[in-house]
Design an enzyme around this catalytic site. Sequence first.
Site, short mmCIF file in Angstrom:
data_model
loop_
_atom_site.label_atom_id
_atom_site.label_comp_id
_atom_site.label_asym_id
_atom_site.label_seq_id
_atom_site.Cartn_x
_atom_site.Cartn_y
_atom_site.Cartn_z
N ARG A 62 -18.66 3.34 -5.63
CA ARG A 62 -19.15 4.08 -4.73
C ARG A 62 -18.44 4.46 -3.33
O ARG A 62 -18.27 5.07 -2.98
CB ARG A 62 -20.71 3.49 -4.30
CG ARG A 62 -20.61 5.02 -3.24
CD ARG A 62 -22.42 4.67 -3.18
NE ARG A 62 -22.89 5.67 -1.74
CZ ARG A 62 -23.00 5.56 -0.65
NH1 ARG A 62 -21.66 4.62 -0.17
NH2 ARG A 62 -23.25 6.21 0.32
N TYR B 9 -20.63 -1.73 -16.54
CA TYR B 9 -19.03 -1.24 -17.14
C TYR B 9 -18.36 -1.58 -16.16
O TYR B 9 -18.36 -1.81 -14.92
CB TYR B 9 -19.94 0.26 -17.08
CG TYR B 9 -20.60 1.37 -15.99
CD1 TYR B 9 -19.60 0.68 -14.10
CD2 TYR B 9 -21.55 1.32 -15.83
CE1 TYR B 9 -20.63 1.57 -13.54
CE2 TYR B 9 -22.52 1.87 -14.53
CZ TYR B 9 -21.63 1.58 -13.77
OH TYR B 9 -21.79 2.63 -12.14
N ASP C 273 -30.11 12.97 -1.79
CA ASP C 273 -31.28 12.06 -1.63
C ASP C 273 -31.99 12.99 -0.90
O ASP C 273 -33.25 12.73 -0.84
CB ASP C 273 -30.72 11.04 -1.83
CG ASP C 273 -30.28 10.25 -3.03
OD1 ASP C 273 -30.12 10.36 -3.84
OD2 ASP C 273 -30.15 9.19 -2.63
#
Length: 395
Positions: free
Chosen positions: A102, A206, A284
């Site tokens: 991120r 991942y 969000d």
Amino acid sequence: MRIAVIGAGIGGLATAIGLQKRGHSVSVHEQAAALTQVGAGIVLAPNSQRLLAGAFGMAVSGTVRPSALHLRRWQDGSTISRQLLGAEASARFRADYVTLHRADLIAALAAGVQPGTLHLAQRTIAVRQDDDGVEVDFENGESLRADLVVAADGNRSLVAEAVGVQTVPRASGYAAYRGLASPDLIEELGDDHTAWLGPDRHFVHYPVSGGRFLNFVAIVPSPRDEPESWSSAGDIGDARAHFADWDPRVRRILACTDSVGLWGLYDRPVHDVLHAGRTVLVGDAAHPVLPFFAQGASMALEDAAVLSSLLERATPENLADRLAAYSAVRVPRVRKVQQVSYRNATMFHLADGPEQRARDSRLGTPGAGDPLRDNDWLYGYDARDEAAVALARNS
């Protein structure tokens, strides 16, 4: 127009870039004193990855293109299904399916806004709007007036509450332990986006940061109100205990890290409209989704692309119609994504038994449960096309 964006996360920064490309005067106001390296891995599926280059004109360093989406059994690691991604996904959808940290995406977006756009250490304490604009007050004593405010300040958005939009989150009953493990494990486990499915919990991993780390997310039941914070610390011992009887490879990942974050998982129903007066919600703040479909970041980038496209040549006089079009485009889309995320919360966590065996059989049957084919509606979607149709109707 003069537009103030509150919040310098993915949705806020991307919206600022898109609006600046259309000639608006944009400022971004973030309560944190610095954009630090907080967070963990995220997924950008083709529906959002194509927007980075196309709508926002940027590339992000440190992305990894997983070879496949791999579903495994919790106890022995046996394959439930393995859908090729990589070149196959890229050819089908004209964009890559990538994993990344991120912080790398935030850094790229922050570099993409015009110099002087980003204002840090500005915590919003009050928002007032009238027919002509919006006033925002900050804790440091500063204030501003804008033609439009973009609320990009998260699930518990202060801006949304201030303009009368209810933002009471609902707890999912789950929490996520997040962490980064040694890249040595990638050689053993491969570069697949892998999810281990088990009773009442699942485990995902991942590679991120160009393969320098293995990102993992451990979803566990939680009756407590865990914080919704990228930087909240968890107990690695508790995380290991949740998976003590799982496949040795899962246990080895948890053994290879000394610290984890702990993130409470919340969402809330999507409102019929994502704006109020001269305030509009993205990410969000508009529609938090559970992370069981790996679409949170993608939905924020879609919001940014649609909103900025609809505000092409927008003025205070036609703003109301443009914001109504934004809600009309985004609400059905994000509701469907939210519904699938909820479905996965049940489907991923089935107890061993007849339902679980039926699920595994369905997903493992050749030609059935194909994530690429089944998700054409998701990955093949181009937010710019939807915005163009809506803009044509309002012109």
